[in-house]
Design a protein around this motif. Structure first.
Motif, PDB file in Angstrom:
ATOM      1  N   ARG A 123       0.830  -1.194   0.000  1.00  0.00           N
ATOM      2  CA  ARG A 123       0.000   0.000   0.000  1.00  0.00           C
ATOM      3  C   ARG A 123       0.873   1.255   0.000  1.00  0.00           C
ATOM      4  O   ARG A 123       0.414   2.329  -0.380  1.00  0.00           O
ATOM      5  N   ILE A 124       2.123   1.090   0.447  1.00  0.00           N
ATOM      6  CA  ILE A 124       3.065   2.207   0.495  1.00  0.00           C
ATOM      7  C   ILE A 124       4.363   1.768  -0.168  1.00  0.00           C
ATOM      8  O   ILE A 124       4.882   0.700   0.139  1.00  0.00           O
ATOM      9  N   LEU A 125       4.893   2.592  -1.076  1.00  0.00           N
ATOM     10  CA  LEU A 125       6.176   2.324  -1.711  1.00  0.00           C
ATOM     11  C   LEU A 125       7.168   3.365  -1.209  1.00  0.00           C
ATOM     12  O   LEU A 125       6.928   4.576  -1.315  1.00  0.00           O
ATOM     13  N   LEU A 126       8.288   2.903  -0.643  1.00  0.00           N
ATOM     14  CA  LEU A 126       9.315   3.768  -0.087  1.00  0.00           C
ATOM     15  C   LEU A 126      10.546   3.714  -0.990  1.00  0.00           C
ATOM     16  O   LEU A 126      11.083   2.637  -1.241  1.00  0.00           O
ATOM     17  N   LEU A 127      10.993   4.858  -1.470  1.00  0.00           N
ATOM     18  CA  LEU A 127      12.102   4.939  -2.414  1.00  0.00           C
ATOM     19  C   LEU A 127      13.210   5.780  -1.791  1.00  0.00           C
ATOM     20  O   LEU A 127      13.005   6.958  -1.479  1.00  0.00           O
ATOM     21  N   ASP A 128      14.384   5.182  -1.612  1.00  0.00           N
ATOM     22  CA  ASP A 128      15.512   5.888  -1.011  1.00  0.00           C
ATOM     23  C   ASP A 128      16.571   6.143  -2.081  1.00  0.00           C
ATOM     24  O   ASP A 128      17.341   5.259  -2.425  1.00  0.00           O
ATOM     25  N   GLU A 129      16.575   7.351  -2.634  1.00  0.00           N
ATOM     26  CA  GLU A 129      17.482   7.707  -3.722  1.00  0.00           C
ATOM     27  C   GLU A 129      17.460   6.638  -4.825  1.00  0.00           C
ATOM     28  O   GLU A 129      18.520   6.115  -5.231  1.00  0.00           O
ATOM     29  N   PRO A 130      16.280   6.288  -5.344  1.00  0.00           N
ATOM     30  CA  PRO A 130      16.196   5.132  -6.243  1.00  0.00           C
ATOM     31  C   PRO A 130      16.905   5.312  -7.570  1.00  0.00           C
ATOM     32  O   PRO A 130      17.267   4.325  -8.220  1.00  0.00           O
ATOM     33  N   PHE A 131      17.124   6.562  -8.008  1.00  0.00           N
ATOM     34  CA  PHE A 131      17.708   6.798  -9.328  1.00  0.00           C
ATOM     35  C   PHE A 131      19.063   7.492  -9.240  1.00  0.00           C
ATOM     36  O   PHE A 131      19.612   7.923 -10.250  1.00  0.00           O
ATOM     37  N   GLY A 132      19.609   7.593  -8.037  1.00  0.00           N
ATOM     38  CA  GLY A 132      20.840   8.341  -7.839  1.00  0.00           C
ATOM     39  C   GLY A 132      22.050   7.761  -8.545  1.00  0.00           C
ATOM     40  O   GLY A 132      22.986   8.496  -8.864  1.00  0.00           O
ATOM     41  N   ALA A 133      22.063   6.447  -8.801  1.00  0.00           N
ATOM     42  CA  ALA A 133      23.219   5.807  -9.422  1.00  0.00           C
ATOM     43  C   ALA A 133      23.080   5.691 -10.941  1.00  0.00           C
ATOM     44  O   ALA A 133      23.949   5.114 -11.587  1.00  0.00           O
ATOM     45  N   LEU A 134      22.007   6.244 -11.504  1.00  0.00           N
ATOM     46  CA  LEU A 134      21.754   6.091 -12.935  1.00  0.00           C
ATOM     47  C   LEU A 134      22.275   7.288 -13.722  1.00  0.00           C
ATOM     48  O   LEU A 134      22.358   8.408 -13.212  1.00  0.00           O
TER      49      LEU A 134
END
Length: 256
Positions: free
Chosen positions: A158-169
């Motif tokens: 119900r909740i999606l938690l994203l921690d710097e998900p695109f920082g390495a791209l």
């Protein structure tokens, strides 16, 4: 009644305050971006939402329920570095996401077959069906991060938690992932919290942008006080106060 309720949350480590007096109400389906200077407690707050940690004081409740004591299926998480299992195929990584709280040894027979069929549907959705039998090491960075998001979605959180998900791209892949996440949001009613150091990314993707900072500061003892939410911007209204935030938080300027 709000879907996520945060009331007077404090968090300290070894007596050192990290967060203090954090209060927040979030409606179901909102996308909340979290920005701020390094070390101001953004990732700590995400871990509290995940129930990976318990607050020193205060409470976080989901849909009016009891305080969670440990991570569960209702909360999915994706980190900056691809949180997938390198020894499993792409398809089995998705199955593993569904089997979050299931004893893997008993996840077999008809249940496993059905889970793999659901995994194939997710792979179609995230554009990875053509590499279902590959291992993560053979995928590009963007594909691995798609897989990590698909794995999180497999548990139907119900909740999606994203921690710097695109920082390495790289920048091009990052834009593709922005489009991908926007498409997923249109298809699923999840509530999303995303920590980012990229102010533009936060306003582009978020319905709201929270700024964490220390409202109290002791120059003789910088660790004396914790951070809290100092700004809560509605990014849907088009009023994007970039310059004021960039002046206050120069560390975000590189992402301008």
């Amino acid at each position: 009644m709000s879907f996520v309720t945060v009331r007077d949350v404090w968090q300290s480590y070894d007596g050192r305050p990290i967060l203090e007096r954090v209060n927040l109400d979030v409606d179901e389906g909102e996308f909340v971006s979290i920005v701020g200077a390094s070390g101001c407690g953004k990732s700590t707050f995400l871990r509290l939402l995940l129930a990976q940690e318990q607050p020193t004081r205060g409470a976080i409740r989901i849909d009016g329920g009891h305080r969670a004591r440990e991570p569960g299926r209702e909360r999915g998480v994706v980190f900056q570095r691809y949180s997938v299992f390198p020894h499993m195929t792409v398809r089995d990584n998705i199955v593993a996401g569904e089997a979050f709280d299931t004893h893997w040894g008993r996840f077999r027979g008809a249940k496993l077959t059905a889970a793999r069929e659901r995994a194939d549907a997710i792979l179609d959705r995230i554009g990875l069906s053509h590499v279902a039998q590959n291992y993560p090491a053979t995928l590009s960075g963007g594909m691995q991060q798609r897989l990590a998001i698909g794995q999180a979605l497999a548990a139907r959180p119900r909740i999606l938690l994203l921690d710097e998900p695109f920082g390495a791209l790289d920048p091009g892949t990052r834009i593709q992932m922005h489009d991908f996440l926007t498409e997923l949001r249109a298809e699923t009613p999840m509530t999303v919290f995303m920590v980012t150091h990229d102010l533009g990314e936060g306003f582009k993707l978020g319905d709201r942008v929270l700024v964490f900072d220390k409202p109290r500061w002791d120059p003789q003892d910088p660790a004396a006080f914790g951070a809290t939410i100092t700004y809560d911007f509605d990014a849907r209204q088009g009023g994007i106060p970039f310059q004021g935030l960039l002046d206050k938080y120069p560390s975000l300027r590189a992402a301008e």
